[in-house]
Motif scaffolding. Structure first.
Motif, PDB file in Angstrom:
ATOM      1  N   TYR A   1      65.222 -39.093  11.397  1.00 28.90           N
ATOM      2  CA  TYR A   1      64.351 -40.354  12.289  1.00 28.90           C
ATOM      3  C   TYR A   1      62.835 -39.452  11.554  1.00 28.90           C
ATOM      4  CZ  TYR A   1      67.640 -44.184  12.260  1.00 28.90           C
ATOM      5  OH  TYR A   1      68.431 -45.122  12.042  1.00 28.90           O
ATOM      6  N   TYR A   2      62.961 -37.915  12.451  1.00 27.32           N
ATOM      7  CA  TYR A   2      61.727 -38.187  12.511  1.00 27.32           C
ATOM      8  C   TYR A   2      60.610 -37.879  11.381  1.00 27.32           C
ATOM      9  CZ  TYR A   2      58.728 -34.239  14.230  1.00 27.32           C
ATOM     10  OH  TYR A   2      57.949 -33.144  14.502  1.00 27.32           O
ATOM     11  N   ARG A   3      61.325 -37.339  10.314  1.00 29.36           N
ATOM     12  CA  ARG A   3      60.572 -36.441   9.358  1.00 29.36           C
ATOM     13  C   ARG A   3      59.837 -38.397   8.768  1.00 29.36           C
ATOM     14  NH1 ARG A   3      61.872 -32.159   5.177  1.00 29.36           N
ATOM     15  NH2 ARG A   3      61.292 -31.003   6.517  1.00 29.36           N
ATOM     16  N   VAL A   4      60.854 -39.704   8.531  1.00 29.98           N
ATOM     17  CA  VAL A   4      60.565 -40.835   8.198  1.00 29.98           C
ATOM     18  C   VAL A   4      58.982 -40.902   9.116  1.00 29.98           C
ATOM     19  CG1 VAL A   4      61.056 -43.332   7.763  1.00 29.98           C
ATOM     20  CG2 VAL A   4      62.991 -41.325   6.836  1.00 29.98           C
ATOM     21  N   LEU A   5      59.995 -41.752  10.589  1.00 33.61           N
ATOM     22  CA  LEU A   5      58.626 -42.520  11.372  1.00 33.61           C
ATOM     23  C   LEU A   5      57.349 -41.491  11.783  1.00 33.61           C
ATOM     24  CD1 LEU A   5      61.494 -43.574  14.045  1.00 33.61           C
ATOM     25  CD2 LEU A   5      60.279 -44.803  11.984  1.00 33.61           C
ATOM     26  N   VAL A   6      57.756 -39.736  12.068  1.00 35.75           N
ATOM     27  CA  VAL A   6      56.758 -38.832  11.961  1.00 35.75           C
ATOM     28  C   VAL A   6      55.843 -38.103  11.716  1.00 35.75           C
ATOM     29  CG1 VAL A   6      56.087 -37.544  14.447  1.00 35.75           C
ATOM     30  CG2 VAL A   6      58.130 -39.421  14.834  1.00 35.75           C
ATOM     31  N   THR A   7      56.893 -37.390  11.021  1.00 38.42           N
ATOM     32  CA  THR A   7      55.577 -36.485  10.221  1.00 38.42           C
ATOM     33  C   THR A   7      55.553 -37.416   8.776  1.00 38.42           C
ATOM     34  OG1 THR A   7      57.448 -35.130   9.094  1.00 38.42           O
ATOM     35  CG2 THR A   7      56.719 -34.440  10.963  1.00 38.42           C
ATOM     36  N   GLY A   8      56.301 -38.607   8.525  1.00 37.92           N
ATOM     37  CA  GLY A   8      55.750 -38.459   7.293  1.00 37.92           C
ATOM     38  C   GLY A   8      56.756 -37.942   5.511  1.00 37.92           C
TER      39      GLY A   8
END
Lengths: 200, 200, 200, 200
Positions: free
Chosen positions: C167-174
DNA sequence: AGTTAAGCGAGACGGTACGTCTTGTCTTCAC
DNA sequence: GTGAAGACAAGACGTACCGTCTCGCTTAACT
């Protein structure tokens, strides 16, 4: 409605019809024309919207029907005395009807709406105003026959001269229409048409 | 709008104001009162709804402003000849104005709406009808001064007797208002008030 | 809608409901969250705005309903093989769902909007995220029962350690979420919890 | 603004800039993201809308600028002790920052909005998140140099494994992020990567 | 010292979408 | 087969913000 039936095979419900007419009338006097909505009538009458649409094409038709024969009841000119007195009484009654009675309020609203709605105007005239005018010209014609008015009188114009100023004050200027005013109208009319009666 | 400015410290845009008034007028004559919507005016005038709401409380205010000084322009009674002729001309002009002109259509719609809207009625009367009435009573008073009409004439009632039947036909019966009718009104009026002038 | 009924006593129109959900979904994927307007949904679905407001408090409720059971369909962890393989498959599926599927787009938009709207956040969590979490913890518990994971494992924390970085990669770092990344997550997780399985 | 100048050729007004940033921040914390409107910021800051549009393309740019260097100030990992302790402190600080600080509220709102706005997402990442990530990977690399972490560590993945679950709880599940949770994250991470330090 | 020009507060403008309201049609079920 | 209930498509209502614009004031820098 209360204990009334809810649909049956006997045809339309008279109770529903009356409830609708009364609700429309009430709403008009209480909240004015803008407050008369089909939705509101249905709610107050305890009737479904569809029932209203089934029997009346629009809300003005309801008001037209609510007006009923009130004009004939309230505004049939008397034929009891000399034309001068009968006319004075009639114009006073007209003024009172238009300004202070419930059906008068309905009529004013319909005449107002008729300015925006030619179809309503046509119905209002053929169903209500023309018969009323007929009642008024008839009284004048009887006065002609009685020799109270000249034989060459144009009864249509004559009626306009008499009731026109009353409607004008009610609909346009909003001024009060006092007996002194209507009496003076009658006097002027009779003087102009060489009545043998002496105006008061 | 085109080259017009789009808002500035001078206050309102005259171009927007005129576009709105014209659009309202057009919609009224083309589609009737029900066709006059704020949405429609805005679209046709190329103006934002908010601009309309910023300057006019309601659509009737737009029509009221659109009416502007049309009454004064079209319906100021002449003072050029004998009172009989001036009155005949005035009533003919009134009939023509009410039945065939664009501002006459606006006035009829507003008078109609005024039957449902007391506030509009008050504004219509104070801003348009009272001044018009003033112009008419004034002409009669000059005739009194000139000795053409009796000194004890009640000018208010007199105006009602003259214009009332014209409005009545236009607003209520819908009958045509021909010169013969208005001329007869003037004749009857003068006869009733013992004019020294001989009616035609 | 087409042949669908237009309102009846049965209650709401299923055709309208589906048209709305589909229109909302289409608009979101085509024009983004800002392009999802009640007006636009109504127009595209051939539905009246009132119908939308009757059944959904806001446009996010529409998206929430459009999400439906997509999470359960796409993201129920398999229970077919060793925990390592099932987890690897699950994280790959999660990454694919979030980044490349239509319902994943809806979910991302809702999670984004939930940052501005606590009420939406609460509904999103209780209706969608909590059940999803339940499905994931359950799979871990079965692995514990099977002796693949230590008995003292905190399944809540464990799920966070596994899906959180995705989720972090998807939502935050892209950043892209490739299988290598998710596989490494699973390996690290199993190594930290002393799995008896050997990571690949 | 108060005594501030009203325009000059020195360039932009610092007072206006600060008033805008503060107003935006206040509105966000008081009324949420939906309550942050350019109109509202202008009104609260005592500033003309045009002044805002002159310097910021949109309201999210204001928030981005309001965020400023808060991340660097609050979230630069310490380098004072063993990696285990520094990481534990850092994750605790991160959790506190995201859940309880004003700039954390701004960051959450921006990350939320970034889900709907790819351009914002790009700016947010390049201006704020990438540097922050840099600070975090750097600390890990120093631990590698110090022999506390294996030489083949992928610092990017490692950061994701550490901070990902924290962001996930804050942004997605809304669950509380207690020290026990973050400490366990660090412990798991170190155990998976064969740290020579013994976890507590 | 007077002129110039940029930044400012103010606020009207053309728009878009909001959420509400009423209209007139339609469908179902109870009686 | 009427009548009550009420969902439906349509579309106007009046409001809130958007982003653009024009205006007149203030003020430092440049004649």
């Amino acid at each position: 409605m209360g204990d009334g039936h809810h649909g049956n095979r006997h045809g339309r419900s008279e109770a529903a019809r009356e409830a609708v007419l009364e609700a429309a009338d009430d709403l008009l006097t209480e909240r004015g024309f803008a407050g008369v909505t089909v939705e509101g009538i249905a709610a107050r009458a305890g009737v479904a919207k569809q029932t209203i649409y089934r029997w009346w094409p629009s809300k003005v038709d309801i008001l037209l029907e609510a007006l009923g024969s009130d004009l004939a009841q309230h505004l049939t000119p008397a034929d009891r005395g000399p034309i001068a007195e009968d006319l004075r009484a009639h114009l006073r009654a007209l003024a009172r009807f238009l300004t202070r009675s419930d059906p008068g309020t309905v009529l004013r609203a319909l005449v107002g709406q008729a300015q925006h709605d030619p179809e309503l105007a046509a119905r209002l005239r053929s169903e209500q105003l023309a018969p009323q005018r007929e009642r008024e010209t008839e009284r004048l014609l009887r006065a002609v026959e009685a020799g109270e008015l000249p034989a060459d009188l144009d009864p249509g114009s004559a009626v306009d001269q008499l009731v026109g100023p009353v409607y004008y004050r009610v609909l346009v200027t909003g001024e009060a229409v006092l007996p002194a005013f209507t009496d003076a109208l009658v006097d002027g009319f009779l003087r102009a048409h060489g009545s043998v009666e002496k105006p008061s």
